[in-house]
Design a protein around this motif. Structure first.
Motif, PDB file in Angstrom:
ATOM      1  N   LYS A 203     -34.734  17.654 -42.070  1.00  0.00           N
ATOM      2  CA  LYS A 203     -33.692  18.644 -41.766  1.00  0.00           C
ATOM      3  C   LYS A 203     -33.415  18.773 -40.270  1.00  0.00           C
ATOM      4  O   LYS A 203     -32.425  19.391 -39.878  1.00  0.00           O
ATOM      5  CB  LYS A 203     -34.104  20.011 -42.323  1.00  0.00           C
ATOM      6  N   MET A 204     -34.277  18.209 -39.435  1.00  0.00           N
ATOM      7  CA  MET A 204     -34.052  18.298 -37.983  1.00  0.00           C
ATOM      8  C   MET A 204     -32.818  17.480 -37.587  1.00  0.00           C
ATOM      9  O   MET A 204     -32.654  16.348 -38.038  1.00  0.00           O
ATOM     10  CB  MET A 204     -35.260  17.748 -37.209  1.00  0.00           C
ATOM     11  N   PRO A 205     -31.937  18.031 -36.739  1.00  0.00           N
ATOM     12  CA  PRO A 205     -30.814  17.227 -36.254  1.00  0.00           C
ATOM     13  C   PRO A 205     -31.284  16.213 -35.218  1.00  0.00           C
ATOM     14  O   PRO A 205     -32.363  16.361 -34.643  1.00  0.00           O
ATOM     15  CB  PRO A 205     -29.891  18.272 -35.620  1.00  0.00           C
ATOM     16  N   GLU A 206     -30.474  15.183 -34.993  1.00  0.00           N
ATOM     17  CA  GLU A 206     -30.759  14.235 -33.914  1.00  0.00           C
ATOM     18  C   GLU A 206     -30.792  14.997 -32.591  1.00  0.00           C
ATOM     19  O   GLU A 206     -30.113  16.016 -32.428  1.00  0.00           O
ATOM     20  CB  GLU A 206     -29.673  13.149 -33.882  1.00  0.00           C
ATOM     21  N   THR A 207     -31.589  14.541 -31.639  1.00  0.00           N
ATOM     22  CA  THR A 207     -31.666  15.245 -30.353  1.00  0.00           C
ATOM     23  C   THR A 207     -30.315  15.188 -29.644  1.00  0.00           C
ATOM     24  O   THR A 207     -29.591  14.188 -29.723  1.00  0.00           O
ATOM     25  CB  THR A 207     -32.737  14.635 -29.433  1.00  0.00           C
ATOM     26  N   GLY A 208     -29.990  16.277 -28.948  1.00  0.00           N
ATOM     27  CA  GLY A 208     -28.711  16.344 -28.246  1.00  0.00           C
ATOM     28  C   GLY A 208     -28.565  15.261 -27.198  1.00  0.00           C
ATOM     29  O   GLY A 208     -27.471  14.725 -26.976  1.00  0.00           O
ATOM     30  N   ARG A 209     -29.661  14.923 -26.541  1.00  0.00           N
ATOM     31  CA  ARG A 209     -29.596  13.904 -25.487  1.00  0.00           C
ATOM     32  C   ARG A 209     -29.274  12.532 -26.070  1.00  0.00           C
ATOM     33  O   ARG A 209     -28.500  11.774 -25.484  1.00  0.00           O
ATOM     34  CB  ARG A 209     -30.916  13.875 -24.704  1.00  0.00           C
ATOM     35  N   TYR A 210     -29.870  12.198 -27.206  1.00  0.00           N
ATOM     36  CA  TYR A 210     -29.568  10.889 -27.802  1.00  0.00           C
ATOM     37  C   TYR A 210     -28.115  10.846 -28.283  1.00  0.00           C
ATOM     38  O   TYR A 210     -27.389   9.873 -28.013  1.00  0.00           O
ATOM     39  CB  TYR A 210     -30.502  10.593 -28.976  1.00  0.00           C
ATOM     40  N   THR A 211     -27.672  11.887 -28.969  1.00  0.00           N
ATOM     41  CA  THR A 211     -26.299  11.931 -29.485  1.00  0.00           C
ATOM     42  C   THR A 211     -25.289  11.843 -28.352  1.00  0.00           C
ATOM     43  O   THR A 211     -24.278  11.121 -28.445  1.00  0.00           O
ATOM     44  CB  THR A 211     -26.071  13.222 -30.297  1.00  0.00           C
ATOM     45  N   ALA A 212     -25.558  12.566 -27.267  1.00  0.00           N
ATOM     46  CA  ALA A 212     -24.607  12.603 -26.156  1.00  0.00           C
ATOM     47  C   ALA A 212     -24.704  11.364 -25.261  1.00  0.00           C
ATOM     48  O   ALA A 212     -23.700  10.692 -25.008  1.00  0.00           O
ATOM     49  CB  ALA A 212     -24.850  13.865 -25.327  1.00  0.00           C
ATOM     50  N   LEU A 213     -25.909  11.047 -24.787  1.00  0.00           N
ATOM     51  CA  LEU A 213     -26.051  10.039 -23.746  1.00  0.00           C
ATOM     52  C   LEU A 213     -26.140   8.613 -24.279  1.00  0.00           C
ATOM     53  O   LEU A 213     -25.808   7.665 -23.558  1.00  0.00           O
ATOM     54  CB  LEU A 213     -27.300  10.337 -22.909  1.00  0.00           C
ATOM     55  N   ILE A 214     -26.579   8.427 -25.502  1.00  0.00           N
ATOM     56  CA  ILE A 214     -26.698   7.075 -26.053  1.00  0.00           C
ATOM     57  C   ILE A 214     -25.547   6.772 -27.014  1.00  0.00           C
ATOM     58  O   ILE A 214     -24.855   5.766 -26.875  1.00  0.00           O
ATOM     59  CB  ILE A 214     -28.053   6.880 -26.767  1.00  0.00           C
ATOM     60  N   GLU A 215     -25.320   7.668 -27.981  1.00  0.00           N
ATOM     61  CA  GLU A 215     -24.212   7.448 -28.911  1.00  0.00           C
ATOM     62  C   GLU A 215     -22.873   7.795 -28.279  1.00  0.00           C
ATOM     63  O   GLU A 215     -21.830   7.334 -28.748  1.00  0.00           O
ATOM     64  CB  GLU A 215     -24.427   8.286 -30.173  1.00  0.00           C
ATOM     65  N   GLY A 216     -22.888   8.615 -27.226  1.00  0.00           N
ATOM     66  CA  GLY A 216     -21.653   8.977 -26.545  1.00  0.00           C
ATOM     67  C   GLY A 216     -20.785   9.951 -27.315  1.00  0.00           C
ATOM     68  O   GLY A 216     -19.584  10.069 -27.056  1.00  0.00           O
ATOM     69  N   ASN A 217     -21.380  10.662 -28.262  1.00  0.00           N
ATOM     70  CA  ASN A 217     -20.628  11.583 -29.118  1.00  0.00           C
ATOM     71  C   ASN A 217     -20.827  13.015 -28.601  1.00  0.00           C
ATOM     72  O   ASN A 217     -21.704  13.743 -29.057  1.00  0.00           O
ATOM     73  CB  ASN A 217     -21.102  11.460 -30.560  1.00  0.00           C
ATOM     74  N   ALA A 218     -19.998  13.391 -27.634  1.00  0.00           N
ATOM     75  CA  ALA A 218     -20.143  14.692 -26.994  1.00  0.00           C
ATOM     76  C   ALA A 218     -19.887  15.838 -27.974  1.00  0.00           C
ATOM     77  O   ALA A 218     -20.570  16.862 -27.941  1.00  0.00           O
ATOM     78  CB  ALA A 218     -19.180  14.800 -25.818  1.00  0.00           C
ATOM     79  N   LYS A 219     -18.906  15.660 -28.858  1.00  0.00           N
ATOM     80  CA  LYS A 219     -18.551  16.718 -29.802  1.00  0.00           C
ATOM     81  C   LYS A 219     -19.703  17.011 -30.765  1.00  0.00           C
ATOM     82  O   LYS A 219     -20.046  18.169 -31.008  1.00  0.00           O
ATOM     83  CB  LYS A 219     -17.307  16.311 -30.583  1.00  0.00           C
ATOM     84  N   GLN A 220     -20.331  15.947 -31.303  1.00  0.00           N
ATOM     85  CA  GLN A 220     -21.440  16.128 -32.237  1.00  0.00           C
ATOM     86  C   GLN A 220     -22.648  16.750 -31.549  1.00  0.00           C
ATOM     87  O   GLN A 220     -23.329  17.613 -32.104  1.00  0.00           O
ATOM     88  CB  GLN A 220     -21.831  14.784 -32.863  1.00  0.00           C
ATOM     89  N   ALA A 221     -22.936  16.283 -30.314  1.00  0.00           N
ATOM     90  CA  ALA A 221     -24.065  16.825 -29.557  1.00  0.00           C
ATOM     91  C   ALA A 221     -23.875  18.315 -29.285  1.00  0.00           C
ATOM     92  O   ALA A 221     -24.808  19.118 -29.452  1.00  0.00           O
ATOM     93  CB  ALA A 221     -24.234  16.072 -28.247  1.00  0.00           C
ATOM     94  N   ALA A 222     -22.662  18.691 -28.873  1.00  0.00           N
ATOM     95  CA  ALA A 222     -22.370  20.099 -28.590  1.00  0.00           C
ATOM     96  C   ALA A 222     -22.480  20.936 -29.859  1.00  0.00           C
ATOM     97  O   ALA A 222     -23.006  22.060 -29.841  1.00  0.00           O
ATOM     98  CB  ALA A 222     -20.983  20.233 -27.981  1.00  0.00           C
ATOM     99  N   SER A 223     -22.007  20.379 -30.989  1.00  0.00           N
ATOM    100  CA  SER A 223     -22.064  21.098 -32.266  1.00  0.00           C
ATOM    101  C   SER A 223     -23.505  21.292 -32.738  1.00  0.00           C
ATOM    102  O   SER A 223     -23.903  22.407 -33.108  1.00  0.00           O
ATOM    103  CB  SER A 223     -21.271  20.323 -33.319  1.00  0.00           C
TER     104      SER A 223
END
Length: 528
Positions: free
Chosen positions: A234-254
């Motif tokens: 149930k844990m979400p992906e870490t914000g740093r990985y989503t933002a800085l590696i996947e480049g998905n700023a919207k998902q990381a912020a959400s």
């Protein structure tokens, strides 16, 4: 600058909340399982020798041959090393969460299978045990880089070290339960099926029912992994990985906005700039320039620490009789020997091993990682050298408690020292793109040291030879002293953001900074 990117700033400056505690528990239960599974084998290995390797000798009970003993205890470490490298790399390539659950599935299934046997002969039983313990270790290995990386990327910068250390401190709880569960089960079976001492009856001193005990002890290692699986998924992906590696700023912020219960701006353009500036690979000259010395530092210190730490943990069953904490094997039955060994392991873990972990949690943000590691290596060297030089004196019946105190203090300063900090530092020093991989390389280096303890140092202790044990203690003292000096290859990380430490923010933090060269610099605001 990284701190001007909203999602990173929100993570770095977040107050301590329930989700931090939840993350510590979820990741920590993995380490509880890891420690239980790796160290419970020490409590049952002598029982395995009496059950499967008794040769009819009327003066000595059965004992695992050196090569079998080393393989039974060491094979999980080989699997752990392999799993660290594989899952560490996958954690950076596929994401932390995507491979996090797989490690628990491996641990749970292989812990259960470790208690099974495909055949009745000693060879069949040991082959089955070693096969599944290798894959058990493989799953355990994956938990090291993934748990450390996830916790470091979830935590705020003020308490990050304490949170990562708290996850690792669950290893101490696992070691305690390895001794406690073995002690309780052996006592239950001992009361129900008590056999005579070996010298009184060589054959019936090994209770047939003892064959169930070691299997139950190993299979119970699956329980915490099973209980943790749902929450880990149930844990979400870490914000740093989503933002800085996947480049998905919207998902990381959400994701992080939901976790932190705040609204976070996406800032896709800033993240794109940040991502483009940190694309270098592990094998690039840019990585070597920025982080080469740090990687050498984390690898060497973890390698040297684990030679001593695992040598102590895995060989204590051989040293306990010399310390007069357990009876001589020929004077007790098989279950009684297991009970006494487990009891001694439990006591040493409770009063020596366990407190050290939580001293690190309490003081890591005050004293700092660097100073704790230096202190730990130095004190371990001192106590091991005293035990080695004064071994003949300490092994006397009248001095057994002094020996036990010195032995326990080496465990205390291992855990209020490099055993904790070598886990924390690689999760902080390296860039997001390579954080899991670099932690895995450092941890695998540690397991290479642990294998030296399992396959090498045990040869000095297994026979209880006084002169060999003395040599081993002195050798480990000098190993720790080398670790003391290798600590100067890393730097202090407390109170700084991960991007500042690694230099991802465009500053100088990641350019081969060590504690000897560290100085305050003015970093340009590149990401305004």
């Amino acid at each position: 600058m990284a701190s001007n990117i909203a999602v990173l700033s929100a993570l770095d400056n977040a107050r301590t909340q329930w989700y931090h505690v939840t993350a510590i528990i979820i990741a920590g239960m993995g380490f509880f399982t890891d420690a239980y599974d790796l160290f419970c084998i020490s409590s049952v290995s002598k029982l395995l020798g009496r059950l499967y390797y008794y040769d009819g000798n009327l003066t000595k009970p059965g004992k695992l041959p050196h090569n079998v003993n080393n393989f039974v205890i060491g094979v999980a470490l080989v699997g752990t090393l392999t799993g660290q490298l594989v899952f560490g790399w996958l954690g950076d390539k596929l994401g932390r969460k995507k491979v996090y659950g797989l490690t628990l599935v491996l641990m749970a299934s292989c812990a259960i299978c470790s208690g099974l046997s495909f055949g009745y002969s000693p060879k069949a039983v040991m082959t089955t045990l070693c096969f599944f313990r290798f894959w058990l270790g493989f799953g355990i290995g994956g938990d090291y880089p993934l748990s450390a990386t996830i916790m470091s990327e979830y935590a705020n910068k003020k308490t990050r070290g304490a949170f990562i250390a708290a996850v690792f401190a669950m290893q101490g709880v696992g070691i305690i339960f390895a001794g406690l569960v073995s002690m309780i089960l052996s006592k239950i079976f001992l009361d129900a099926y008590k056999g005579p001492a070996f010298l009184d009856d060589p054959y019936f001193s090994t209770e047939p029912e003892a064959d169930y005990v070691w299997r139950i002890v190993l299979m119970l290692g699956a329980l915490p992994a099973i209980l943790t699986f749902y929450w880990r998924m149930k844990m979400p992906e870490t914000g740093r990985y989503t933002a800085l590696i996947e480049g998905n700023a919207k998902q990381a912020a959400s994701d992080m906005g939901r976790v932190l219960d705040i609204e976070i701006q996406a800032e896709q353009e800033k993240l794109a700039q940040f991502k483009a500036a940190n694309e270098y690979s592990l094998m690039s000259s840019e990585f070597v320039k920025r982080h080469g010395r740090h990687l050498i530092g984390t690898m060497t210190t973890w390698f040297l620490l684990d030679i001593a730490f695992y040598s102590q943990n895995l060989t204590q069953k051989d040293i306990f009789p010399t310390m007069k904490l357990t009876s001589e094997p020929q004077n007790v039955s098989a279950l009684r020997e297991m009970f006494e060994t487990s009891r001694a392991m439990f006591v040493v873990a409770l009063f020596g091993t366990f407190p050290g972990y939580w001293f690190t949690v309490a003081f890591i943000e005050k004293i700092g990682r660097f100073n704790i590691q230096l202190m730990g290596f130095f004190m371990m060297s001192v106590f091991m050298l005293i035990m080695g030089i004064k071994y003949d004196y300490l092994r006397n019946e009248n001095h057994k408690w002094a020996f036990a105190a010195l032995y326990g203090l080496t465990f205390f300063f291992a855990n209020f020292g490099p055993n904790s900090t070598t886990f924390v530092l690689p999760a902080e020093l390296f860039p997001t793109r390579l954080r899991s991989t670099c932690h895995a390389i450092s941890a695998a280096s540690g397991k290479a040291g642990a294998m030296i303890g399992a396959f090498g140092i045990q040869n000095y202790t297994q026979d209880g030879n006084v002169h060999k044990i003395k040599k081993a203690m002195i050798l480990l003292a000098f190993t720790n002293l080398i670790g003391f000096f290798c600590t100067f290859l890393v730097t202090e990380t407390k109170g700084r953001s991960l991007e500042e430490i690694s230099g991802e923010d465009g500053g100088d933090g990641g350019v081969d900074e060590t504690q000897m060269t560290k100085q305050t610099v003015n970093r340009p605001e590149q990401w305004e």
